[in-house]
Design a protein around this motif. Structure first.
Motif, PDB file in Angstrom:
ATOM      1  N   VAL A 253       0.827  -1.199   0.000  1.00  0.00           N
ATOM      2  CA  VAL A 253       0.000   0.000   0.000  1.00  0.00           C
ATOM      3  C   VAL A 253       0.872   1.264   0.000  1.00  0.00           C
ATOM      4  O   VAL A 253       0.568   2.249  -0.666  1.00  0.00           O
ATOM      5  N   GLN A 254       1.984   1.210   0.715  1.00  0.00           N
ATOM      6  CA  GLN A 254       2.874   2.381   0.786  1.00  0.00           C
ATOM      7  C   GLN A 254       3.465   2.734  -0.571  1.00  0.00           C
ATOM      8  O   GLN A 254       3.726   3.894  -0.860  1.00  0.00           O
ATOM      9  N   GLY A 255       3.687   1.726  -1.388  1.00  0.00           N
ATOM     10  CA  GLY A 255       4.208   2.017  -2.717  1.00  0.00           C
ATOM     11  C   GLY A 255       5.388   1.144  -3.074  1.00  0.00           C
ATOM     12  O   GLY A 255       5.941   0.449  -2.232  1.00  0.00           O
ATOM     13  N   PRO A 256       5.783   1.169  -4.352  1.00  0.00           N
ATOM     14  CA  PRO A 256       6.824   0.261  -4.818  1.00  0.00           C
ATOM     15  C   PRO A 256       8.154   0.395  -4.089  1.00  0.00           C
ATOM     16  O   PRO A 256       8.909  -0.570  -3.998  1.00  0.00           O
ATOM     17  N   GLY A 257       8.458   1.565  -3.557  1.00  0.00           N
ATOM     18  CA  GLY A 257       9.722   1.738  -2.842  1.00  0.00           C
ATOM     19  C   GLY A 257       9.833   0.917  -1.576  1.00  0.00           C
ATOM     20  O   GLY A 257      10.939   0.670  -1.092  1.00  0.00           O
ATOM     21  N   GLU A 258       8.699   0.469  -1.050  1.00  0.00           N
ATOM     22  CA  GLU A 258       8.692  -0.297   0.191  1.00  0.00           C
ATOM     23  C   GLU A 258       8.652  -1.804  -0.043  1.00  0.00           C
ATOM     24  O   GLU A 258       8.814  -2.571   0.898  1.00  0.00           O
ATOM     25  N   VAL A 259       8.426  -2.220  -1.280  1.00  0.00           N
ATOM     26  CA  VAL A 259       8.231  -3.637  -1.586  1.00  0.00           C
ATOM     27  C   VAL A 259       9.572  -4.315  -1.787  1.00  0.00           C
ATOM     28  O   VAL A 259      10.445  -3.800  -2.508  1.00  0.00           O
ATOM     29  N   ARG A 260       9.724  -5.505  -1.188  1.00  0.00           N
ATOM     30  CA  ARG A 260      11.023  -6.181  -1.186  1.00  0.00           C
ATOM     31  C   ARG A 260      11.142  -7.305  -2.216  1.00  0.00           C
ATOM     32  O   ARG A 260      12.254  -7.660  -2.591  1.00  0.00           O
ATOM     33  N   ASP A 261      10.048  -7.880  -2.645  1.00  0.00           N
ATOM     34  CA  ASP A 261      10.123  -9.015  -3.572  1.00  0.00           C
ATOM     35  C   ASP A 261       9.304  -8.732  -4.830  1.00  0.00           C
ATOM     36  O   ASP A 261       8.102  -8.459  -4.746  1.00  0.00           O
ATOM     37  N   TRP A 262       9.966  -8.870  -5.967  1.00  0.00           N
ATOM     38  CA  TRP A 262       9.378  -8.572  -7.272  1.00  0.00           C
ATOM     39  C   TRP A 262       9.607  -9.689  -8.264  1.00  0.00           C
ATOM     40  O   TRP A 262      10.620 -10.388  -8.188  1.00  0.00           O
ATOM     41  N   GLY A 263       8.668  -9.821  -9.197  1.00  0.00           N
ATOM     42  CA  GLY A 263       8.897 -10.665 -10.340  1.00  0.00           C
ATOM     43  C   GLY A 263       9.611  -9.881 -11.434  1.00  0.00           C
ATOM     44  O   GLY A 263       9.914  -8.695 -11.261  1.00  0.00           O
ATOM     45  N   GLN A 264       9.836 -10.528 -12.562  1.00  0.00           N
ATOM     46  CA  GLN A 264      10.565  -9.892 -13.660  1.00  0.00           C
ATOM     47  C   GLN A 264       9.666  -9.056 -14.563  1.00  0.00           C
ATOM     48  O   GLN A 264      10.153  -8.227 -15.325  1.00  0.00           O
ATOM     49  N   GLY A 265       8.373  -9.291 -14.484  1.00  0.00           N
ATOM     50  CA  GLY A 265       7.436  -8.489 -15.259  1.00  0.00           C
ATOM     51  C   GLY A 265       6.966  -9.179 -16.526  1.00  0.00           C
ATOM     52  O   GLY A 265       7.639 -10.064 -17.071  1.00  0.00           O
ATOM     53  N   THR A 266       5.817  -8.744 -16.991  1.00  0.00           N
ATOM     54  CA  THR A 266       5.257  -9.216 -18.259  1.00  0.00           C
ATOM     55  C   THR A 266       4.646  -8.014 -18.965  1.00  0.00           C
ATOM     56  O   THR A 266       3.953  -7.204 -18.348  1.00  0.00           O
ATOM     57  N   GLN A 267       4.921  -7.898 -20.255  1.00  0.00           N
ATOM     58  CA  GLN A 267       4.530  -6.707 -21.006  1.00  0.00           C
ATOM     59  C   GLN A 267       3.093  -6.819 -21.515  1.00  0.00           C
ATOM     60  O   GLN A 267       2.694  -7.843 -22.088  1.00  0.00           O
ATOM     61  N   VAL A 268       2.350  -5.751 -21.307  1.00  0.00           N
ATOM     62  CA  VAL A 268       0.996  -5.622 -21.856  1.00  0.00           C
ATOM     63  C   VAL A 268       0.986  -4.415 -22.785  1.00  0.00           C
ATOM     64  O   VAL A 268       1.356  -3.317 -22.379  1.00  0.00           O
ATOM     65  N   THR A 269       0.585  -4.630 -24.032  1.00  0.00           N
ATOM     66  CA  THR A 269       0.504  -3.547 -25.013  1.00  0.00           C
ATOM     67  C   THR A 269      -0.909  -3.499 -25.580  1.00  0.00           C
ATOM     68  O   THR A 269      -1.411  -4.503 -26.083  1.00  0.00           O
ATOM     69  N   VAL A 270      -1.537  -2.335 -25.470  1.00  0.00           N
ATOM     70  CA  VAL A 270      -2.909  -2.155 -25.949  1.00  0.00           C
ATOM     71  C   VAL A 270      -2.892  -1.126 -27.065  1.00  0.00           C
ATOM     72  O   VAL A 270      -2.483   0.015 -26.865  1.00  0.00           O
ATOM     73  N   SER A 271      -3.339  -1.525 -28.222  1.00  0.00           N
ATOM     74  CA  SER A 271      -3.361  -0.620 -29.368  1.00  0.00           C
ATOM     75  C   SER A 271      -4.767  -0.065 -29.592  1.00  0.00           C
ATOM     76  O   SER A 271      -5.758  -0.729 -29.299  1.00  0.00           O
ATOM     77  N   SER A 272      -4.805   1.134 -30.150  1.00  0.00           N
ATOM     78  CA  SER A 272      -6.109   1.788 -30.362  1.00  0.00           C
ATOM     79  C   SER A 272      -6.692   1.427 -31.713  1.00  0.00           C
ATOM     80  O   SER A 272      -6.042   0.834 -32.554  1.00  0.00           O
TER      81      SER A 272
END
Length: 124
Positions: free
Chosen positions: A105-124
């Motif tokens: 809740v505090q925000g990403p600066g406080e979070v200690r464990d992360w995944g590598q991410g997955t890209q989402v692209t939405v086209s108009s």
């Protein structure tokens, strides 16, 4: 050691849907613990999208309310994020995160464990 592995990203047209999945391992779902999804668009700060606690209670950012749904499957050790009615502004790298709920809740600066991410692209 906590490990988070995201999948399910891709490219869709506006109005479409995607389902992101995060496999959570090495994490203890104790009272006060959460898993959440954040996103980061190019040139922008990482922002929270949704979280779910050990009791299965979800919480959403205003941008996600009514369009995204977070859920957890205890048997599969996954936390999914269903994205619906996608807009071009939803384009971002989406990250899974695990920590105490107050840290997410505090925000990403406080979070200690992360995944590598997955890209989402939405086209108009």
């Amino acid at each position: 050691q906590v490990q988070l592995l995201e999948s399910g990203g891709g490219s869709v047209q506006a109005g479409g849907s995607l389902r992101l999945s995060c496999v959570v391992s090495g994490y203890t779902w104790s009272s006060g613990s959460c898993v959440g999804w954040f996103r980061q668009a190019p040139g922008k700060e990482r922002e929270g999208v949704a979280t779910i606690d050990s009791g299965g209670n979800p919480s959403y950012a205003d941008s996600a309310k009514g369009r995204f749904t977070i859920s957890k499957d205890n048997a599969k050790n996954t936390v999914d994020l269903q994205l619906s009615s996608l807009k071009p502004e939803d384009t971002a790298m989406y990250y899974c995160a695990a920590d105490l709920c107050w840290r997410l809740v505090q925000g990403p600066g406080e979070v200690r464990d992360w995944g590598q991410g997955t890209q989402v692209t939405v086209s108009s």
